[in-house]
Write an enzyme that holds these catalytic residues in place. Structure first.
Site, PDB file in Angstrom:
ATOM      1  N   SER A  13      22.981   8.696 -44.196  1.00  0.00           N
ATOM      2  CA  SER A  13      23.572   9.712 -43.314  1.00  0.00           C
ATOM      3  C   SER A  13      24.818   9.158 -42.606  1.00  0.00           C
ATOM      4  O   SER A  13      25.757   9.912 -42.337  1.00  0.00           O
ATOM      5  CB  SER A  13      22.549  10.237 -42.310  1.00  0.00           C
ATOM      6  OG  SER A  13      22.222   9.271 -41.354  1.00  0.00           O
ATOM      7  N   ASN A  14      24.835   7.874 -42.326  1.00  0.00           N
ATOM      8  CA  ASN A  14      26.060   7.289 -41.756  1.00  0.00           C
ATOM      9  C   ASN A  14      27.197   7.307 -42.779  1.00  0.00           C
ATOM     10  O   ASN A  14      28.342   7.590 -42.435  1.00  0.00           O
ATOM     11  CB  ASN A  14      25.805   5.863 -41.263  1.00  0.00           C
ATOM     12  CG  ASN A  14      25.205   5.850 -39.867  1.00  0.00           C
ATOM     13  OD1 ASN A  14      25.881   6.135 -38.890  1.00  0.00           O
ATOM     14  ND2 ASN A  14      23.919   5.544 -39.779  1.00  0.00           N
ATOM     15  N   ASN A 106      28.462  -3.556 -38.707  1.00  0.00           N
ATOM     16  CA  ASN A 106      27.105  -3.042 -38.856  1.00  0.00           C
ATOM     17  C   ASN A 106      26.838  -2.050 -37.737  1.00  0.00           C
ATOM     18  O   ASN A 106      27.460  -2.115 -36.670  1.00  0.00           O
ATOM     19  CB  ASN A 106      26.096  -4.195 -38.764  1.00  0.00           C
ATOM     20  CG  ASN A 106      24.674  -3.729 -38.984  1.00  0.00           C
ATOM     21  OD1 ASN A 106      24.394  -2.903 -39.849  1.00  0.00           O
ATOM     22  ND2 ASN A 106      23.750  -4.253 -38.185  1.00  0.00           N
ATOM     23  N   HIS A 108      23.617  -0.572 -35.386  1.00  0.00           N
ATOM     24  CA  HIS A 108      22.244  -0.894 -35.013  1.00  0.00           C
ATOM     25  C   HIS A 108      21.736   0.161 -34.023  1.00  0.00           C
ATOM     26  O   HIS A 108      22.446   0.500 -33.075  1.00  0.00           O
ATOM     27  CB  HIS A 108      22.205  -2.285 -34.368  1.00  0.00           C
ATOM     28  CG  HIS A 108      20.821  -2.682 -33.960  1.00  0.00           C
ATOM     29  ND1 HIS A 108      19.868  -3.066 -34.879  1.00  0.00           N
ATOM     30  CD2 HIS A 108      20.220  -2.723 -32.747  1.00  0.00           C
ATOM     31  CE1 HIS A 108      18.738  -3.323 -34.236  1.00  0.00           C
ATOM     32  NE2 HIS A 108      18.921  -3.136 -32.943  1.00  0.00           N
ATOM     33  N   ASP A 144      21.994  -9.273 -35.712  1.00  0.00           N
ATOM     34  CA  ASP A 144      22.413  -8.308 -34.678  1.00  0.00           C
ATOM     35  C   ASP A 144      23.033  -9.002 -33.465  1.00  0.00           C
ATOM     36  O   ASP A 144      22.861  -8.547 -32.327  1.00  0.00           O
ATOM     37  CB  ASP A 144      21.216  -7.439 -34.231  1.00  0.00           C
ATOM     38  CG  ASP A 144      20.606  -6.667 -35.393  1.00  0.00           C
ATOM     39  OD1 ASP A 144      21.356  -6.226 -36.268  1.00  0.00           O
ATOM     40  OD2 ASP A 144      19.378  -6.503 -35.412  1.00  0.00           O
TER      41      ASP A 144
HETATM   42  C1  GRF Z   1      20.290   3.783 -39.032  1.00  0.00           C
HETATM   43  O1  GRF Z   1      19.219   3.918 -38.181  1.00  0.00           O
HETATM   44  C2  GRF Z   1      21.091   2.599 -38.631  1.00  0.00           C
HETATM   45  O2  GRF Z   1      21.122   2.397 -37.260  1.00  0.00           O
HETATM   46  C3  GRF Z   1      20.340   1.475 -39.291  1.00  0.00           C
HETATM   47  O3  GRF Z   1      19.909   2.013 -40.514  1.00  0.00           O
HETATM   48  C4  GRF Z   1      19.824   3.422 -40.432  1.00  0.00           C
HETATM   49  C5  GRF Z   1      20.701   3.997 -41.488  1.00  0.00           C
HETATM   50  O4  GRF Z   1      20.519   5.343 -41.663  1.00  0.00           O
HETATM   51  N1  GRF Z   1      21.197   0.323 -39.408  1.00  0.00           N
HETATM   52  P1  GRF Z   1      21.365   6.100 -42.790  1.00  0.00           P
HETATM   53  O5  GRF Z   1      20.966   5.489 -44.131  1.00  0.00           O
HETATM   54  O6  GRF Z   1      22.805   5.941 -42.500  1.00  0.00           O
HETATM   55  O7  GRF Z   1      20.900   7.525 -42.706  1.00  0.00           O
END
Ligand code: GRF
Length: 219
Positions: A13-14, A106, A108, A144
């Site tokens: 989703s990111n 990254n 987090h 992190d």
């Molecule tokens: C998110 O919770 C991010 O903070 C962590 O992994 C997850 C990734 O989600 N690092 P997506 O695959 O981008 O939906």
């Protein structure tokens, strides 16, 4: 225009938010390759839908360093300048970091340096914090621990579950990751030791959040 390599392991989703912001002209970047360490994940579907080059690099038979070397080669072959870890569930080694010094970001789902590690939504609820959030940081050799670029804060409610808190945090992740990339693309990020300065970015208004909200001070 900055060339990105996005590393994923899951839903992506990111990745989607970054794609959308690039396509809308809000982020001056180009995704040169999406790499997953897990086959069949939805992030790869998203890449495909948007016509992005995507690859699966499996770790079978490789140690961590050998794996990262393969990733570095795939990134360099596509002229990647900035590596974006977007839900990439592998510990990366100095092999990748040396190839992209202070050029690996990254995200987090907590306000670092509190709550490093994985699956921290329930941990934050159980600890009883009234605010949670997310952090985009440059990656260093710790877990992190790298210099912090941007953070967003969300309230934690009494009735929260890991899922509801995750959803609230994720919404902010989708905004701040793109902003971090855009600040990088504009050459605004200056790393001074542990601090990352955002040159020419207006400072945040002084704001004070109180949770639970004030009940007798008049708001
Ligand atoms: C998110 O919770 C991010 O903070 C962590 O992994 C997850 C990734 O989600 N690092 P997506 O695959 O981008 O939906």
């Amino acid at each position: 225009m900055v060339n990105l390599g996005v590393l994923v392991s899951g839903s992506g989703s990111n990745l989607q938010a970054i794609i959308d912001n690039i396509e809308a002209g809000r982020v001056d970047a180009r995704i040169q390759v999406v790499i997953s360490n897990v086959p069949g994940v939805y992030a790869l579907e998203r890449a495909k839908k948007h016509g992005l080059l995507h690859r699966v690099i499996l770790h079978k038979g490789l140690n961590r360093e050998e794996y990262d070397q393969k990733v570095v080669e795939a990134l360099k072959a596509r002229d990647v300048e900035l590596v974006v870890l977007a839900g990439f569930m592998r510990i990366i080694t100095p092999v990748l970091l040396r190839a992209f010094p202070m050029r690996v970001m990254n995200i987090h789902p907590a306000l670092l340096p509190a709550f490093p590690g994985t699956h921290v939504w329930q941990t934050q609820i159980d600890y009883g914090v009234k605010f949670a959030g997310c952090t985009v940081h440059f990656v260093d050799e710790g877990t992190d621990t790298g210099p912090i670029i941007i953070q967003a804060v969300v309230p934690v409610y009494d009735e929260d579950t890991a899922d509801t808190l995750n959803a609230r945090i994720l919404k902010q992740e989708h905004k701040i990751y793109s902003q971090a990339i855009q600040m990088y693309a504009e050459g605004r990020l200056e790393v001074q030791g542990r601090r990352v300065l955002a040159k020419g970015v207006p400072r945040a208004v002084d704001s004070f959040l109180i949770n639970p909200p004030p009940t007798f001070l008049g708001g």
